[in-house]
Design a protein around this motif. Structure first.
Motif, PDB file in Angstrom:
ATOM      1  N   ALA I 102     -30.502  -1.099  -9.285  1.00 61.32           N
ATOM      2  CA  ALA I 102     -30.288  -1.018 -10.731  1.00 61.32           C
ATOM      3  C   ALA I 102     -29.193  -1.975 -11.185  1.00 61.32           C
ATOM      4  CB  ALA I 102     -29.946   0.417 -11.122  1.00 61.32           C
ATOM      5  N   LEU I 103     -28.085  -1.997 -10.453  1.00 56.36           N
ATOM      6  CA  LEU I 103     -26.934  -2.789 -10.901  1.00 56.36           C
ATOM      7  C   LEU I 103     -27.150  -4.281 -10.678  1.00 56.36           C
ATOM      8  CD1 LEU I 103     -23.988  -0.493  -9.805  1.00 56.36           C
ATOM      9  CD2 LEU I 103     -24.930  -0.817 -12.100  1.00 56.36           C
ATOM     10  N   ILE I 104     -27.769  -4.655  -9.575  1.00 57.16           N
ATOM     11  CA  ILE I 104     -27.994  -6.084  -9.337  1.00 57.16           C
ATOM     12  C   ILE I 104     -28.994  -6.631 -10.351  1.00 57.16           C
ATOM     13  CG2 ILE I 104     -28.891  -7.781  -7.688  1.00 57.16           C
ATOM     14  CD1 ILE I 104     -27.642  -6.102  -5.447  1.00 57.16           C
ATOM     15  N   HIS I 105     -30.054  -5.865 -10.632  1.00 56.16           N
ATOM     16  CA  HIS I 105     -31.010  -6.342 -11.629  1.00 56.16           C
ATOM     17  C   HIS I 105     -30.372  -6.399 -13.021  1.00 56.16           C
ATOM     18  CE1 HIS I 105     -34.062  -6.554  -8.721  1.00 56.16           C
ATOM     19  NE2 HIS I 105     -34.417  -5.297  -8.695  1.00 56.16           N
ATOM     20  N   GLU I 106     -29.502  -5.450 -13.324  1.00 60.71           N
ATOM     21  CA  GLU I 106     -28.834  -5.474 -14.636  1.00 60.71           C
ATOM     22  C   GLU I 106     -27.988  -6.735 -14.793  1.00 60.71           C
ATOM     23  OE1 GLU I 106     -27.527  -1.830 -16.451  1.00 60.71           O
ATOM     24  OE2 GLU I 106     -25.496  -2.598 -16.545  1.00 60.71           O
ATOM     25  N   GLU I 107     -27.347  -7.134 -13.721  1.00 65.45           N
ATOM     26  CA  GLU I 107     -26.447  -8.288 -13.777  1.00 65.45           C
ATOM     27  C   GLU I 107     -27.193  -9.611 -13.622  1.00 65.45           C
ATOM     28  OE1 GLU I 107     -23.185  -8.386 -14.398  1.00 65.45           O
ATOM     29  OE2 GLU I 107     -23.092 -10.564 -14.133  1.00 65.45           O
ATOM     30  N   PHE I 108     -28.224  -9.631 -12.774  1.00 63.47           N
ATOM     31  CA  PHE I 108     -28.824 -10.908 -12.391  1.00 63.47           C
ATOM     32  C   PHE I 108     -30.291 -11.061 -12.803  1.00 63.47           C
ATOM     33  CE2 PHE I 108     -25.413 -10.318  -9.237  1.00 63.47           C
ATOM     34  CZ  PHE I 108     -24.882 -11.580  -9.085  1.00 63.47           C
ATOM     35  N   GLY I 109     -30.952 -10.010 -13.179  1.00 63.56           N
ATOM     36  CA  GLY I 109     -32.390 -10.074 -13.426  1.00 63.56           C
ATOM     37  C   GLY I 109     -33.163  -9.822 -12.145  1.00 63.56           C
ATOM     38  N   ASP I 110     -34.473 -10.102 -12.162  1.00 64.76           N
ATOM     39  CA  ASP I 110     -35.318  -9.809 -10.999  1.00 64.76           C
ATOM     40  C   ASP I 110     -35.035 -10.798  -9.882  1.00 64.76           C
ATOM     41  OD1 ASP I 110     -37.221  -8.745  -9.355  1.00 64.76           O
ATOM     42  OD2 ASP I 110     -38.928  -9.186 -10.637  1.00 64.76           O
ATOM     43  N   GLY I 111     -34.859 -10.290  -8.688  1.00 67.74           N
ATOM     44  CA  GLY I 111     -34.555 -11.110  -7.527  1.00 67.74           C
ATOM     45  C   GLY I 111     -33.891 -10.261  -6.464  1.00 67.74           C
ATOM     46  N   ILE I 112     -33.273 -10.897  -5.482  1.00 62.98           N
ATOM     47  CA  ILE I 112     -32.641 -10.151  -4.394  1.00 62.98           C
ATOM     48  C   ILE I 112     -31.288 -10.755  -4.041  1.00 62.98           C
ATOM     49  CG2 ILE I 112     -34.859  -9.547  -3.322  1.00 62.98           C
ATOM     50  CD1 ILE I 112     -33.957 -11.784  -1.200  1.00 62.98           C
ATOM     51  N   MET I 113     -30.484  -9.987  -3.298  1.00 65.20           N
ATOM     52  CA  MET I 113     -29.310 -10.544  -2.647  1.00 65.20           C
ATOM     53  C   MET I 113     -29.761 -11.020  -1.277  1.00 65.20           C
ATOM     54  SD  MET I 113     -25.731  -8.753  -1.409  1.00 65.20           S
ATOM     55  CE  MET I 113     -26.374  -8.070   0.129  1.00 65.20           C
ATOM     56  N   SER I 114     -29.549 -12.293  -0.975  1.00 66.07           N
ATOM     57  CA  SER I 114     -30.033 -12.824   0.293  1.00 66.07           C
ATOM     58  C   SER I 114     -29.319 -12.166   1.474  1.00 66.07           C
ATOM     59  CB  SER I 114     -29.801 -14.336   0.355  1.00 66.07           C
ATOM     60  OG  SER I 114     -30.288 -14.845   1.584  1.00 66.07           O
ATOM     61  N   ALA I 115     -30.103 -11.830   2.515  1.00 63.75           N
ATOM     62  CA  ALA I 115     -29.520 -11.363   3.771  1.00 63.75           C
ATOM     63  C   ALA I 115     -29.447 -12.503   4.776  1.00 63.75           C
ATOM     64  CB  ALA I 115     -30.356 -10.206   4.326  1.00 63.75           C
ATOM     65  N   ILE I 116     -29.787 -13.725   4.315  1.00 64.36           N
ATOM     66  CA  ILE I 116     -29.758 -14.908   5.182  1.00 64.36           C
ATOM     67  C   ILE I 116     -28.552 -15.772   4.790  1.00 64.36           C
ATOM     68  CG2 ILE I 116     -31.059 -16.926   5.951  1.00 64.36           C
ATOM     69  CD1 ILE I 116     -32.490 -14.272   6.566  1.00 64.36           C
ATOM     70  N   ASP I 117     -28.505 -16.166   3.523  1.00 58.74           N
ATOM     71  CA  ASP I 117     -27.337 -16.904   3.021  1.00 58.74           C
ATOM     72  C   ASP I 117     -26.303 -15.835   2.675  1.00 58.74           C
ATOM     73  OD1 ASP I 117     -25.434 -18.372   1.705  1.00 58.74           O
ATOM     74  OD2 ASP I 117     -26.885 -19.623   0.636  1.00 58.74           O
ATOM     75  N   PHE I 118     -25.706 -15.296   3.694  1.00 60.26           N
ATOM     76  CA  PHE I 118     -24.936 -14.061   3.613  1.00 60.26           C
ATOM     77  C   PHE I 118     -23.747 -14.177   4.562  1.00 60.26           C
ATOM     78  CE2 PHE I 118     -24.021  -9.912   5.530  1.00 60.26           C
ATOM     79  CZ  PHE I 118     -23.895  -9.100   4.420  1.00 60.26           C
ATOM     80  N   LYS I 119     -22.619 -13.634   4.146  1.00 63.36           N
ATOM     81  CA  LYS I 119     -21.499 -13.534   5.080  1.00 63.36           C
ATOM     82  C   LYS I 119     -20.756 -12.245   4.823  1.00 63.36           C
ATOM     83  CE  LYS I 119     -18.704 -16.498   2.149  1.00 63.36           C
ATOM     84  NZ  LYS I 119     -18.271 -17.898   1.952  1.00 63.36           N
ATOM     85  N   MET I 120     -19.996 -11.797   5.798  1.00 62.94           N
ATOM     86  CA  MET I 120     -19.241 -10.577   5.551  1.00 62.94           C
ATOM     87  C   MET I 120     -17.929 -10.621   6.313  1.00 62.94           C
ATOM     88  SD  MET I 120     -20.913  -7.463   7.667  1.00 62.94           S
ATOM     89  CE  MET I 120     -21.317  -7.658   9.391  1.00 62.94           C
TER      90      MET I 120
END
Lengths: 147, 147, 147, 147, 147, 147, 147, 147, 147, 147
Positions: I102-120
């Protein structure tokens, strides 16, 4: 070494020697149903009984000791059995399960038929239309109590 | 309308009227095991038998007709049952399944105990240590044949 | 040692020798369908038949003995098969399963087609639009009876 | 409204009217196997054929239109069927699956038997030891090709 | 020995030697897609092709023979793949599956795109915003026919 | 009301009106692949695009608003699809999954083909041996980076 | 109407009225553990007890009657619970299951702790480092017997 | 070598020597519940405690070191346990899970009983009607907090 | 030999030597998060990086080469993890999954957070009420585009 | 009525009104993460907070009361999520799960990161290569203690 290896050794030794489960049971002095289940890794034997099996199946002292340890039970590789003979019993539970439930509650009230305080007897039933398998099961009824 | 709705109507009518499965069976003129399974949607009735049930449970003609159609069988909502009473039967298959297989093959050779040409009888067994559930199963042995 | 190891040895020996299943069947003197199933660990052989296989596949006496023991059946590694050829048969059950049920009940009433008293014959069907696989199945109808 | 509702309406109408699948098929002018599968929501009909079914089962024009839309196929509620009749077919796939694979590859090489370019014929086979279900399947062999 | 062991030996030999799949394919004289699938245990080779692979990967004659036997197909360890690259293809089936179905039926009517009479070509697509993977799939349309 | 209800209304309206997905796409002004996926509840539309669909399918303002909310994606009822057309794509993932992985890594290194920055084109390919389904997929390669 | 509907009505009535489970239990005159389980559809009440609940939750006579019928038990929607509180108990079974087994068998021999002849008591345990949940379980030990 | 092998070696050594879990616990100086869980591969020991176990079970220095590494926890082979003793605990979660949830939330509000800051005590409870297993569990209540 | 064997060798060598993951990472010159994942078989190393690990863990040249091959990813034995630490992350996905969406779509629209171009980045957060685990995740947002 | 119906009503009201989750959170006076989770049926609100939501979403008093009852948690329809955005988080658990475990144990010893005493903050991270999703998680470390 674990119980599974002992079970596999017993099965291989039985195939090799050709002894029957009913003969094994006679030597142990108990029913063929309980003894077969024990040999297949589902029941716990006394040291003396394990000794009888050790002699029949040429087990080492170490292997015989495993027979006296309570095993992790469950003798089927999948939750829905694939073997046609065993599946038919699963089918009975599936088709008649709600009937078992309805009739036992009608007769006894809320509770279960124990699968622990349980015994069974499996026999051939001669029949001119083809012989039948006759299984007599007897399990103690355990009522739910209020507290 | 489908068979499931008729089954649910029968169960609700039975709760409401308080009639027993054994009384229903007596009116149909067959064993309580078969009649209960039929009422629970697992067996197929003749038009006449369906008429008897229709009277007992106040079914419409349309609903009674559904009882004469072979149902899609299987009376449990999950592949491993969650109800404690029914689970105990599944546990027996799980713990004793390989024993059933070993002893039936030893007595009869390769084949199965039929779950179709099958009957059973469920009784209370009086016992001073607590009454027991006694189930007698009888299924025709069907051998695998070579061809 | 268990039946699975014998099955694997038979398969490896067959790959190595290049013998065909139909040739194996001819030596055993039974249909190629039954003999192949037996070699793949699904059927039980007589001592004599096991001897024939032992010779073909260079099995030891111990290994041949395993062929005479009723195996735990089920020849697929997953409940929904992944192999495309075998999946097509599962797809037929999935798409046509309710049709099998409807038509067999219409013709025979409540009951099943036996998968035990069963035989089949698999042949090539020449066809100018591309040859076809022709499978003839024949299983005894077993009716549910009231009791 | 969706195809499933139309299927349920057809089944209910058939129970109510007592018409047979073979009679429905005769009116449509195709085999009972294909027509039954279509009525049970697995095949796609032409507008004309849908009209015939609409008349037999008193479908509305809207409902008939759904019969001409390719359905989402698969007629079983669980991946391992619980109904005993349908399960026996699944059991055949499980027990004989590797045999089907071995024999078809031996005869045809790598490829599959099509479940699309496929037809079948289901008949009663009279037999003094009990009538049999006879199913003749014919599917085009589709070879894997190298590229 | 079985096909899986041969596959594992090929993979290990490839890691060890550093040869590329496209180079292997060039030596076999077929597309890199088909040859890679064959090396990974999904396709069947001719004796001659197996000989080429045997030379590249130092296989024994016994191992090469296994490449000519139709394998049990399916190259993934779980029904929903865990590897991110392979999962994306599963995700495409999940998100676009109903779209594939709707558009193919709209264009071709009831039937399927064959996964047997099928070929594909996988290429790098240069793009200033980041290169792309371009996959061209081509499968014969197989219509369901009435009978 | 939720997106699923809107999807079902769109499908029912399409069956009723007989409009084609390609015609819907032409009115929206985008590819038939993306528009079909959107109509089937997998993509998010702008208010303007939703307005076009609302007119085509007679949606209320409330229903059109749902088309502009990002949906919970996934269009298949089971993790292994039962529909033969969709299953063939799953089969491709199962049989060729390790090949996709091997060839993409060989060409691009560690990473994935995006299923988000992705487009596809589905066409009929005329062929004298039977027309073919031709699918061109193009997804951005996303490399894993070290950090 | 079925038991599930009665359970849902009880829960909704409880939310609406704000009565506590312990208050309900006090009115029934039994432990809060048993009474809560009964209200949540897991236990069977006497007609009198059902009458007490009927008054508290404004149930009809018909609904109260359902409380006296043994229910199909199992209160969780999935085999591995998703709710964090309930999952922690599943985690205890998962992590400590083999410990329960080892210690109970060491003390009692082969058998089980009954989940039928069972009672429990759940209390708040005051603790300066944060209060604790204290659960006392007591189940009869049932030994496997030889026969 | 991994933790599982060390666990198996400990179990085998225990069967061989006949030492009891309570005796092992006494030598380690902690409760029998925690020590048994640690020996069965669920808890992490200090180097000193590992040394005590190494002496009891004749472990090598390498094996003892594995006891000091946090293990991957979970001691059951299937998600629904097949062993009757362990299944009874799963049954309690299934039947009483919603009761646990209802009563803990009523007493404490939203949150969980910790399965980490947790201890338990398992004892025999003498009873003239048959001895009972008595388990006292105590876990810290952890409230959900708003942020 | 395959990657799994190399992973197991690395883990065993790490237990034996007592080196910390953060020390390994320092020698490789990358974050501890990426390096640990690589050592546990989830990432692909360059030949040079593999050389560093080979020295730390005494790997052979053959074993080091496997570290440079893209692995089949997925580090958990079951789809729902049984280990309590890892389960808590699964629980977060289960409880907060719809919130992430809900929150990612509210902020960014339809799409995903990449788990490839990702760091932690994972750190200890000192806190008087008990230290906390602090994880900072950063993944590129990838929008769905229309085509 | 149950919590699920209230959740669905809130979502529908939000779509209809176009209010943002961050605006709802501002009115409640807590973080957008916690408030969104609460609105989606995962957290428990005070009567006052429920009143604020009731006003925003036009809930009845009855519906608002449900927001103050601890819900059965878990917001996903399948154990492996099908939605691409949510799946990426599951993928992180799958690929990095063993890394989380290794690094947290290295820093803190045996125990877990609490998913209860937990908070998170989700932000847009501006980046010239494409904006990123930044999630900061903070959970209390809970050590296993010996007893």
């Amino acid at each position: 070494m674990d119980r599974l290896e002992v079970t596999e050794k017993i099965i291989a030794a039985k195939v090799s020697s050709g002894i029957k489960w009913s003969e094994v049971a006679a030597k142990v002095g108990l029913s063929k149903e309980w003894v077969t289940a024990a040999c297949l890794g589902q029941m716990t034997l006394s040291a003396e009984q394990a000794g009888v099996l050790a002699e029949i199946f040429s087990l080492t002292a170490e292997e015989a000791k495993w027979l006296t340890v309570t095993p992790y039970k469950g003798s089927l590789p999948t939750s829905v059995p694939t073997d046609p003979l065993i599946y038919r019993f699963y089918e009975l539970v599936n088709v008649y399960g709600s009937t078992f439930k309805a009739l036992i509650h009608e007769e006894f009230g809320d509770g279960i038929m124990s699968a622990i305080d349980f015994k069974m007897d499996l026999q051939r039933e001669n029949d001119p239309n083809g012989d039948r398998v006759r299984i007599l099961m007897s399990g103690k009824f355990l009522p739910y109590k209020q507290y």
